[in-house]
Design an enzyme around this catalytic site. Sequence first.
Site, PDB file in Angstrom:
ATOM      1  N   GLU A  57      41.440   7.006   9.950  1.00  0.00           N
ATOM      2  CA  GLU A  57      42.577   7.212  10.845  1.00  0.00           C
ATOM      3  C   GLU A  57      43.225   5.898  11.283  1.00  0.00           C
ATOM      4  O   GLU A  57      44.062   5.895  12.175  1.00  0.00           O
ATOM      5  CB  GLU A  57      42.114   7.988  12.078  1.00  0.00           C
ATOM      6  CG  GLU A  57      40.900   7.373  12.770  1.00  0.00           C
ATOM      7  CD  GLU A  57      40.193   8.346  13.702  1.00  0.00           C
ATOM      8  OE1 GLU A  57      40.881   9.162  14.347  1.00  0.00           O
ATOM      9  OE2 GLU A  57      38.948   8.279  13.786  1.00  0.00           O
TER      10      GLU A  57
ATOM     11  N   ASP B 107      45.936  10.474  14.690  1.00  0.00           N
ATOM     12  CA  ASP B 107      45.642   9.054  14.938  1.00  0.00           C
ATOM     13  C   ASP B 107      46.290   8.175  13.876  1.00  0.00           C
ATOM     14  O   ASP B 107      46.803   7.092  14.177  1.00  0.00           O
ATOM     15  CB  ASP B 107      44.134   8.817  14.936  1.00  0.00           C
ATOM     16  CG  ASP B 107      43.509   8.993  16.310  1.00  0.00           C
ATOM     17  OD1 ASP B 107      43.848   8.219  17.208  1.00  0.00           O
ATOM     18  OD2 ASP B 107      42.693   9.909  16.474  1.00  0.00           O
TER      19      ASP B 107
ATOM     20  N   HIS C  27      36.328  13.083  21.991  1.00  0.00           N
ATOM     21  CA  HIS C  27      37.480  13.271  22.875  1.00  0.00           C
ATOM     22  C   HIS C  27      37.246  14.276  24.000  1.00  0.00           C
ATOM     23  O   HIS C  27      38.168  14.523  24.781  1.00  0.00           O
ATOM     24  CB  HIS C  27      38.691  13.703  22.056  1.00  0.00           C
ATOM     25  CG  HIS C  27      39.244  12.623  21.178  1.00  0.00           C
ATOM     26  ND1 HIS C  27      39.765  11.448  21.678  1.00  0.00           N
ATOM     27  CD2 HIS C  27      39.340  12.538  19.828  1.00  0.00           C
ATOM     28  CE1 HIS C  27      40.167  10.692  20.670  1.00  0.00           C
ATOM     29  NE2 HIS C  27      39.917  11.315  19.542  1.00  0.00           N
TER      30      HIS C  27
END
Length: 253
Positions: free
Chosen positions: A151, A177, A47
């Site tokens: 997730e 998530d 990310h």
Amino acid sequence: MTVATDFKARLLAGEPLLGTFVKTPHPSVVEVLAQAGLDCLCLDAEHAPFDRVDLDRGLLAARAGGIAALVRVPSGAPHEILNALDLGAAGIVVPHVRSAAEAQAAVLACHYGAGGRGYAGGTRASGYVSPPIGERLAQTRAQTSVILQIEDVEALDHVEAIAAVPGVDAVFIGRIDLTVALGETDPKSGKVVAAVTRIIEACRAAGCTSGLFTPDLSEVPMWRAQGASLFLLGADHAFIRAGAIKLRADAAL
């Protein structure tokens, strides 16, 4: 015993471990956080804008600071796992693992052997020397932590099988998530809490370490009591922002 070997031993033993995510691709951030008394850091290449050079510098800073550094890779692609491990990562966090087959592929990519990680002797991971192959194989088994992130809704149907895959050292729950995947907006919703509880129970039954992120630190004792032991909490961006807000308030200007 190396820092990575010690971290993996503690991870497998289910000792409580605290780390945080690093979102800023600069070695100074790693250098500063290495002084904070944490058990590990996780460089977030999924990310945040980490390229191979950024990972190289960040992992060098972690080694200099004597702290275990994990890398959350962008995906389970073997070349991404190879890059991080050759650069000296203590372990890999593989996001979005949905099945036992994906778990097996991730484990294979983290270790040398047929169909697995490409062999290189003189890397940072080996101390820039080329030990005998048998010795290096044993070293990497002892040093490399394989952590798979759950997730996705699809993974909930396979969590027991994922946790039971040989070579999976820990399952990490991507709480936020998972919240979104379940169609929720609150990570404390009953549906999300039930899913997290089920994953931890599946890991405990399989003898696999479990861990998670939670935005509410008051929950840590509850999840610890249920069996979770790896907590990756917060991030450098949040620390900087919180510190600046506190400065504004404390200065009263």
